[in-house]
Design an enzyme around this catalytic site. Structure first.
Site, PDB file in Angstrom:
ATOM      1  N   GLU A  47       0.879  -1.178   0.000  1.00  7.67           N
ATOM      2  CA  GLU A  47       0.000   0.000   0.000  1.00  7.67           C
ATOM      3  C   GLU A  47       0.913   1.223   0.000  1.00  7.67           C
ATOM      4  O   GLU A  47       1.581   1.509   1.005  1.00  7.67           O
ATOM      5  CB  GLU A  47      -0.905   0.013   1.241  1.00  7.67           C
ATOM      6  CG  GLU A  47      -1.819   1.234   1.287  1.00  7.67           C
ATOM      7  CD  GLU A  47      -2.527   1.430   2.641  1.00  7.67           C
ATOM      8  OE1 GLU A  47      -2.227   0.691   3.602  1.00  7.67           O
ATOM      9  OE2 GLU A  47      -3.348   2.344   2.732  1.00  7.67           O
ATOM     10  N   ASP A  72       5.149   4.615   3.687  1.00  7.45           N
ATOM     11  CA  ASP A  72       4.999   6.067   3.716  1.00  7.45           C
ATOM     12  C   ASP A  72       6.289   6.633   4.291  1.00  7.45           C
ATOM     13  O   ASP A  72       7.061   5.914   4.924  1.00  7.45           O
ATOM     14  CB  ASP A  72       3.814   6.458   4.608  1.00  7.45           C
ATOM     15  CG  ASP A  72       3.259   7.832   4.286  1.00  7.45           C
ATOM     16  OD1 ASP A  72       2.128   7.912   3.744  1.00  7.45           O
ATOM     17  OD2 ASP A  72       3.934   8.843   4.575  1.00  7.45           O
ATOM     18  N   ASP A 121      -0.761  12.257  -2.842  1.00 10.00           N
ATOM     19  CA  ASP A 121      -0.833  13.706  -3.047  1.00 10.00           C
ATOM     20  C   ASP A 121      -1.022  13.990  -4.536  1.00 10.00           C
ATOM     21  O   ASP A 121      -0.299  13.435  -5.365  1.00 10.00           O
ATOM     22  CB  ASP A 121       0.463  14.362  -2.556  1.00 10.00           C
ATOM     23  CG  ASP A 121       0.638  14.174  -1.053  1.00 10.00           C
ATOM     24  OD1 ASP A 121      -0.329  14.440  -0.316  1.00 10.00           O
ATOM     25  OD2 ASP A 121       1.722  13.749  -0.624  1.00 10.00           O
ATOM     26  N   ASP A 157      -9.330  10.848  -5.035  1.00 10.88           N
ATOM     27  CA  ASP A 157     -10.482  11.753  -5.077  1.00 10.88           C
ATOM     28  C   ASP A 157     -10.252  12.844  -6.112  1.00 10.88           C
ATOM     29  O   ASP A 157     -11.162  13.608  -6.405  1.00 10.88           O
ATOM     30  CB  ASP A 157     -10.661  12.437  -3.717  1.00 10.88           C
ATOM     31  CG  ASP A 157      -9.609  13.518  -3.555  1.00 10.88           C
ATOM     32  OD1 ASP A 157      -8.408  13.159  -3.535  1.00 10.88           O
ATOM     33  OD2 ASP A 157      -9.955  14.713  -3.520  1.00 10.88           O
TER      34      ASP A 157
HETATM   35  C1  LIG Z   1      -2.818  12.603   0.922  1.00  5.82           C
HETATM   36  S1  LIG Z   1      -1.955  11.541   2.038  1.00  5.82           S
HETATM   37  C2  LIG Z   1      -2.920  10.062   1.906  1.00  5.82           C
HETATM   38  C3  LIG Z   1      -2.675   9.097   3.023  1.00  5.82           C
HETATM   39  C4  LIG Z   1      -3.577   7.846   2.997  1.00  5.82           C
HETATM   40  N1  LIG Z   1      -3.338   7.043   1.817  1.00  5.82           N
HETATM   41  C5  LIG Z   1      -5.031   8.218   3.084  1.00  5.82           C
HETATM   42  O1  LIG Z   1      -5.740   8.032   2.094  1.00  5.82           O
HETATM   43  O2  LIG Z   1      -5.452   8.652   4.170  1.00  5.82           O
HETATM   44  C6  LIG Z   1      -0.515  11.155   1.074  1.00  5.82           C
HETATM   45  C7  LIG Z   1       0.564  10.390   1.831  1.00  5.82           C
HETATM   46  O3  LIG Z   1       1.606  10.088   0.918  1.00  5.82           O
HETATM   47  C8  LIG Z   1       2.857  10.203   1.582  1.00  5.82           C
HETATM   48  N2  LIG Z   1       3.843  10.448   0.522  1.00  5.82           N
HETATM   49  C9  LIG Z   1       3.760  11.374  -0.461  1.00  5.82           C
HETATM   50  N3  LIG Z   1       4.797  11.256  -1.306  1.00  5.82           N
HETATM   51  C10 LIG Z   1       5.560  10.231  -0.841  1.00  5.82           C
HETATM   52  C11 LIG Z   1       6.768   9.626  -1.284  1.00  5.82           C
HETATM   53  N4  LIG Z   1       7.377  10.034  -2.379  1.00  5.82           N
HETATM   54  N5  LIG Z   1       7.270   8.607  -0.568  1.00  5.82           N
HETATM   55  C12 LIG Z   1       6.629   8.163   0.548  1.00  5.82           C
HETATM   56  N6  LIG Z   1       5.481   8.696   1.010  1.00  5.82           N
HETATM   57  C13 LIG Z   1       4.946   9.717   0.325  1.00  5.82           C
HETATM   58  C14 LIG Z   1       2.662  11.340   2.553  1.00  5.82           C
HETATM   59  O4  LIG Z   1       3.566  11.259   3.631  1.00  5.82           O
HETATM   60  C15 LIG Z   1       1.210  11.149   2.982  1.00  5.82           C
HETATM   61  O5  LIG Z   1       1.094  10.359   4.149  1.00  5.82           O
END
Ligand SMILES: C[S@@+](CC[C@H](N)C(=O)[O-])C[C@H]1O[C@@H](n2cnc3c(N)ncnc32)[C@H](O)[C@@H]1O
Length: 240
Positions: A47, A72, A121, A157
């Site tokens: 995931e 993450d 993101d 989304d």
């Molecule tokens: C918008 S949040 C979504 C978290 C979760 N999937 C949710 O739906 O609640 C995006 C997550 O991606 C992680 N993230 C973004 N770019 C990343 C990268 N290049 N490597 C590891 N984690 C990353 C961020 O730390 C963050 O926790």
């Protein structure tokens, strides 16, 4: 305040199934997840951008015969997920703290059976396209760690990111097995999600956003050297 407490907890308590910088196993886990972490021979499902890891823990409960790894870069979010693992006594769920572009350092060729990308993101700025988790350079990396014809499931989304992803897939000649701009209107596809909603999904749906979903398969034969390769033997893990 609560956030600070969690971070303190993260550095003081050891949990064998959390692989993070500072642990000896962090640099030696490549190709050995089944042997060293799960102690079984079951398929491995990732995931990506997992946040609190709701899919890893949720699917881990539904599929005890598969291994799930939430990935993450934010350690406190992984620790939240790890509390769920402890509460539910899950033996088939682990977490890895790393940058997603570095997956090759932590997984051997073909070690992974399936990938979920859940509400990453959106990176809407044009100049940030390379950071989107469905940019071709990320797809290239996924191909290297996935078994051939491995499944990728993508949920967002964000309509712009979804449209961008469909464009990339078309350009890369990767057909989608299914695709929908409104998952909640597709009862058959909803079944694949087992009622799991992440923290961000709850937030986005409360704001009135539709949830978009597609799945597709990646082939080893399409691996390209167009994008720089991370050599796990040469690159410095701390230099992220
Ligand atoms: C918008 S949040 C979504 C978290 C979760 N999937 C949710 O739906 O609640 C995006 C997550 O991606 C992680 N993230 C973004 N770019 C990343 C990268 N290049 N490597 C590891 N984690 C990353 C961020 O730390 C963050 O926790």
């Amino acid at each position: 305040m609560a956030r600070q407490k969690q971070k303190k907890f993260a550095v003081t308590q050891q949990r064998d199934y959390i692989v993070e910088p500072g642990k000896e196993i962090y640099e030696s886990i490549r190709g050995q997840w089944r042997e060293k972490i799960f102690k079984n021979d079951n398929p491995i499902v990732l995931e990506l951008a997992c946040g609190r890891g709701e899919y890893s823990t949720g699917l881990g409960e539904v599929y005890p015969d598969k291994n799930f790894i939430g990935i993450d870069i934010k350690g406190d979010r992984l620790w939240y997920g790890s509390n769920v693992v402890e509460e539910k006594g899950l033996k088939n769920v682990a977490f890895l703290r790393c940058f997603i572009l570095d997956l090759e350092k932590f997984f051997a060729d073909g070690e992974v059976d399936e990938i979920w990308i859940v509400h990453p993101d959106p990176r809407p700025r044009k100049g940030d396209a390379k950071k989107r988790l469905t940019h071709p350079r990320f797809l290239n990396n996924y191909r290297k760690i996935l078994k051939d014809n491995g499944l990728v499931r993508f949920k967002t989304d964000n309509q712009g990111l979804f449209e961008y992803t469909l464009e990339v897939l078309e350009e890369e000649k990767i057909p989608t097995e299914v695709q929908t701009f409104n998952l909640y209107e597709e009862p058959e596809l909803m079944k694949e999600h087992h009622g799991i909603k992440t923290r961000y999904e709850r937030k986005f749906t409360a704001e009135g956003h539709n949830i978009h979903y597609c799945r597709f398969r990646l082939h080893k034969k399409d691996i390209t050297d167009k994008y720089p390769v991370h050599n796990p033997l040469l690159s410095n893990i701390a230099s992220n």
